[in-house]
Design an enzyme around this catalytic site. Structure first.
Site, PDB file in Angstrom:
ATOM      1  N   GLU A 138      30.672  44.620  23.351  1.00 40.32           N
ATOM      2  CA  GLU A 138      31.125  44.102  24.634  1.00 40.32           C
ATOM      3  C   GLU A 138      32.032  45.154  25.260  1.00 40.32           C
ATOM      4  OE1 GLU A 138      32.311  39.811  24.949  1.00 40.32           O
ATOM      5  OE2 GLU A 138      32.268  40.013  22.780  1.00 40.32           O
ATOM      6  N   ASP A 151      43.285  37.289  29.073  1.00 38.62           N
ATOM      7  CA  ASP A 151      43.620  38.308  28.090  1.00 38.62           C
ATOM      8  C   ASP A 151      45.102  38.349  27.769  1.00 38.62           C
ATOM      9  OD1 ASP A 151      41.030  39.422  27.605  1.00 38.62           O
ATOM     10  OD2 ASP A 151      41.096  40.229  29.639  1.00 38.62           O
TER      11      ASP A 151
END
Length: 258
Positions: free
Chosen positions: A50, A61
């Site tokens: 990824e 995140d």
């Protein structure tokens, strides 16, 4: 309606065995490190990768990946540069590539053009966590299908069984299952949502399920494999890159995982 065709991402899950994926941010730690990192991962026993598209306002995140986005943007990484870097990668590697990022920069780029460039450079799947499922179904599904891009969606401990089934019906490639409720790298361990993980393993899915978030060690990967078809290591790998691209250090880290 155009149907989704076979691609590298779907093909790997047809082979027996649990899968391992590694996440890293494009343009980090240096603008030109994307391809060397990708080539090194392809030579290891990683099943697919990824690549994160850096964005200044990523909501899912944690500190480690947010910092990698900040540095990548400061390095000058853009979507166009990433596509330019990936343009000849299929002459060198064959493992599946998934691009992961926020909807905003993709929308600003032009969604249809983004999908076209993904197809040209050999990207296999696209994960946009903030793309609403209804919007995908109404406005964007044809763009994915026309360019044979697997639409990858997330499920979490808050996702009902009914919604899981709908996400599974619309998704392709694999389902990205969050290991818990924290941000990436936001917890020291996985496994606290045991009821959720058991439900995942007992639920009948059309797509393979891959567990991500807070998976850092070989033991974490083995634990994830008890409940899912694969595991994704992200923040722990990005940490390894903090002090620069070091082939020996990366290879040592990967050996500790496999």
């Amino acid at each position: 309606m155009i149907k989704f065709k076979e691609n590298r991402l779907k093909a790997i899950f047809q082979n027996a065995g649990k899968k391992l994926s590694i996440y890293f941010t494009a343009g980090y730690p240096d603008l030109y490190d994307t391809i060397p990192i990708l080539e090194l991962l392809a030579k290891s026993n990683v099943d697919f990768v990824e690549i994160g598209i850096p964005f200044s306002d990523s909501v899912m995140d944690g500190e480690v990946i947010l910092n990698s986005h900040k540095v990548a943007l400061e390095n000058g990484m853009t979507i166009d540069i990433l596509f330019d870097q990936l343009e000849k990668i299929r002459k060198k590697i064959s493992i599946p590539i998934v691009l992961m990022g926020s909807m905003n920069p993709v929308y600003q780029y032009c969604f249809e053009e983004f999908c076209r460039r993904c197809h040209e450079v050999g990207v296999d799947g696209l994960l946009l966590p903030d793309l609403p499922l209804d919007d995908y179904e109404k406005y964007y599904r044809s763009s994915y299908q026309q360019k044979n891009l697997a639409p990858i969606f997330m499920i979490s401990p808050q996702t009902s069984n009914e919604r899981m089934s709908r996400i599974d019906a619309l998704g392709e490639g694999f389902l990205y299952a969050l290991s818990g409720n924290s941000t990436t790298g936001g917890s020291s361990e996985i496994g606290k949502s045991s009821d959720y993980l058991t439900n995942l393993s007992n639920h009948t899915f059309r797509n393979p399920v891959v567990l991500g978030f807070n998976i850092k060690t070989k033991e974490d990967i083995q634990f994830a494999h008890e409940f899912a078809d694969g595991a994704i290591v992200g923040s722990a790998f990005v940490k390894i890159l903090k002090d620069g691209f070091d082939k020996t250090r990366i290879e040592h880290f990967l050996k500790q995982l496999i």
